[in-house]
Scaffold this motif. Structure first.
Motif, PDB file in Angstrom:
ATOM      1  N   LEU A  10       8.819  -5.249   4.890  1.00 36.26           N
ATOM      2  CA  LEU A  10      10.191  -6.146   5.404  1.00 36.26           C
ATOM      3  C   LEU A  10      10.166  -7.736   4.649  1.00 36.26           C
ATOM      4  CD1 LEU A  10      12.895  -4.052   7.760  1.00 36.26           C
ATOM      5  CD2 LEU A  10      12.973  -4.131   5.678  1.00 36.26           C
ATOM      6  N   LEU A  11       8.312  -7.860   5.278  1.00 39.27           N
ATOM      7  CA  LEU A  11       8.242  -9.023   5.869  1.00 39.27           C
ATOM      8  C   LEU A  11       7.499  -9.537   4.961  1.00 39.27           C
ATOM      9  CD1 LEU A  11       7.775 -11.520   7.642  1.00 39.27           C
ATOM     10  CD2 LEU A  11       5.183 -10.895   7.799  1.00 39.27           C
ATOM     11  N   VAL A  12       6.747  -8.609   4.228  1.00 38.43           N
ATOM     12  CA  VAL A  12       5.518  -8.961   2.416  1.00 38.43           C
ATOM     13  C   VAL A  12       6.523  -8.306   1.566  1.00 38.43           C
ATOM     14  CG1 VAL A  12       3.901  -9.454   3.843  1.00 38.43           C
ATOM     15  CG2 VAL A  12       3.530  -7.430   2.530  1.00 38.43           C
ATOM     16  N   LYS A  13       7.247  -7.487   1.663  1.00 38.10           N
ATOM     17  CA  LYS A  13       7.938  -7.338   0.003  1.00 38.10           C
ATOM     18  C   LYS A  13       7.052  -7.100  -1.229  1.00 38.10           C
ATOM     19  CE  LYS A  13      12.440  -9.823   1.042  1.00 38.10           C
ATOM     20  NZ  LYS A  13      12.029  -9.444   2.531  1.00 38.10           N
ATOM     21  N   ASP A  14       5.833  -5.722  -0.535  1.00 37.75           N
ATOM     22  CA  ASP A  14       5.036  -5.730  -1.275  1.00 37.75           C
ATOM     23  C   ASP A  14       3.974  -4.423  -0.770  1.00 37.75           C
ATOM     24  OD1 ASP A  14       2.433  -4.915  -2.800  1.00 37.75           O
ATOM     25  OD2 ASP A  14       1.834  -7.208  -2.660  1.00 37.75           O
ATOM     26  N   GLU A  15       4.973  -3.421  -1.278  1.00 35.43           N
ATOM     27  CA  GLU A  15       4.460  -2.105  -1.052  1.00 35.43           C
ATOM     28  C   GLU A  15       3.245  -1.379  -1.142  1.00 35.43           C
ATOM     29  OE1 GLU A  15       5.983   2.879  -0.815  1.00 35.43           O
ATOM     30  OE2 GLU A  15       7.127   1.326  -1.917  1.00 35.43           O
ATOM     31  N   SER A  16       2.565  -1.654  -2.426  1.00 34.60           N
ATOM     32  CA  SER A  16       1.121  -1.073  -2.033  1.00 34.60           C
ATOM     33  C   SER A  16       0.593  -2.185  -1.621  1.00 34.60           C
ATOM     34  CB  SER A  16       0.941  -2.291  -3.798  1.00 34.60           C
ATOM     35  OG  SER A  16       0.795  -2.951  -3.957  1.00 34.60           O
ATOM     36  N   PHE A  17       0.615  -3.601  -1.133  1.00 35.80           N
ATOM     37  CA  PHE A  17      -0.287  -4.395   0.221  1.00 35.80           C
ATOM     38  C   PHE A  17      -0.537  -3.350   0.935  1.00 35.80           C
ATOM     39  CE2 PHE A  17      -0.458  -7.830   2.882  1.00 35.80           C
ATOM     40  CZ  PHE A  17      -2.136  -8.749   2.650  1.00 35.80           C
ATOM     41  N   VAL A  18       0.839  -3.610   1.450  1.00 37.14           N
ATOM     42  CA  VAL A  18       0.824  -2.912   2.710  1.00 37.14           C
ATOM     43  C   VAL A  18      -0.139  -1.547   2.966  1.00 37.14           C
ATOM     44  CG1 VAL A  18       2.398  -1.533   4.664  1.00 37.14           C
ATOM     45  CG2 VAL A  18       3.154  -3.563   3.613  1.00 37.14           C
ATOM     46  N   GLU A  19       0.795  -0.477   2.124  1.00 40.33           N
ATOM     47  CA  GLU A  19      -0.466   0.471   1.964  1.00 40.33           C
ATOM     48  C   GLU A  19      -2.059   0.469   1.448  1.00 40.33           C
ATOM     49  OE1 GLU A  19       0.766   4.194   2.146  1.00 40.33           O
ATOM     50  OE2 GLU A  19       2.391   2.859   2.295  1.00 40.33           O
ATOM     51  N   GLN A  20      -2.318  -0.369   1.102  1.00 48.16           N
ATOM     52  CA  GLN A  20      -3.884  -1.197   0.803  1.00 48.16           C
ATOM     53  C   GLN A  20      -4.322  -0.895   2.370  1.00 48.16           C
ATOM     54  OE1 GLN A  20      -5.430  -0.758  -1.909  1.00 48.16           O
ATOM     55  NE2 GLN A  20      -6.869  -0.284   0.111  1.00 48.16           N
ATOM     56  N   LEU A  21      -3.628  -2.360   3.526  1.00 43.07           N
ATOM     57  CA  LEU A  21      -3.963  -2.383   4.677  1.00 43.07           C
ATOM     58  C   LEU A  21      -4.082  -0.766   5.047  1.00 43.07           C
ATOM     59  CD1 LEU A  21      -1.524  -5.370   5.421  1.00 43.07           C
ATOM     60  CD2 LEU A  21      -3.854  -5.407   5.094  1.00 43.07           C
ATOM     61  N   LYS A  22      -3.001  -0.904   5.334  1.00 39.76           N
ATOM     62  CA  LYS A  22      -2.848   0.928   6.283  1.00 39.76           C
ATOM     63  C   LYS A  22      -4.417   1.777   5.452  1.00 39.76           C
ATOM     64  CE  LYS A  22       1.207   3.366   5.715  1.00 39.76           C
ATOM     65  NZ  LYS A  22       2.533   3.244   5.410  1.00 39.76           N
ATOM     66  N   GLN A  23      -4.833   2.473   4.774  1.00 38.78           N
ATOM     67  CA  GLN A  23      -5.866   3.266   3.838  1.00 38.78           C
ATOM     68  C   GLN A  23      -7.246   2.419   4.535  1.00 38.78           C
ATOM     69  OE1 GLN A  23      -5.042   5.985   2.766  1.00 38.78           O
ATOM     70  NE2 GLN A  23      -3.283   5.340   3.185  1.00 38.78           N
ATOM     71  N   ASP A  24      -7.152   1.008   4.411  1.00 36.96           N
ATOM     72  CA  ASP A  24      -8.399   0.191   4.208  1.00 36.96           C
ATOM     73  C   ASP A  24      -8.211  -1.064   4.509  1.00 36.96           C
ATOM     74  OD1 ASP A  24     -10.960  -1.182   5.175  1.00 36.96           O
ATOM     75  OD2 ASP A  24     -12.089   1.157   4.102  1.00 36.96           O
TER      76      ASP A  24
END
Length: 95
Positions: A10-24
């Motif tokens: 919700l803050l960054v509005k970039d789902e792929s970035f959030v997923e990358q952070l969650k993965q590694d």
């Protein structure tokens, strides 16, 4: 991860970035300062007794102010506390 990941999205509005952070987060497109902050947060979470002066100096060397270091330490510690309370009491996330 899911709950906080949704808030970050919700803050960054970039789902792929959030997923990358969650993965590694080490493979994510972040600054050296941000990576150092996350390294510190992981170390403080997994092995708090292994945090030493050189870890704090590393954060300073990467551009963190003492206030930012205090903020990271307090936020990391708070979330660790809350997560342990929730897990210890068997609290389930709302879906």
């Amino acid at each position: 991860m899911e709950h906080h990941g949704a808030a970050l999205h919700l803050l960054v509005k970039d789902e792929s970035f959030v997923e990358q952070l969650k993965q590694d987060y080490k493979d994510a497109n972040i600054t050296e300062k941000e990576e150092a902050i996350l390294d510190y947060a992981v170390k403080l979470t997994r092995k708090p007794n292994s945090v030493h002066d050189n870890d704090i100096q590393n954060l300073r060397d990467k551009g963190c102010t003492d206030q930012e270091i205090l903020d990271v330490c307090q936020i990391t510690s708070y979330f660790n506390f809350v997560n342990r309370m929730a897990e210890g009491l068997g609290v389930q996330l709302e879906k």
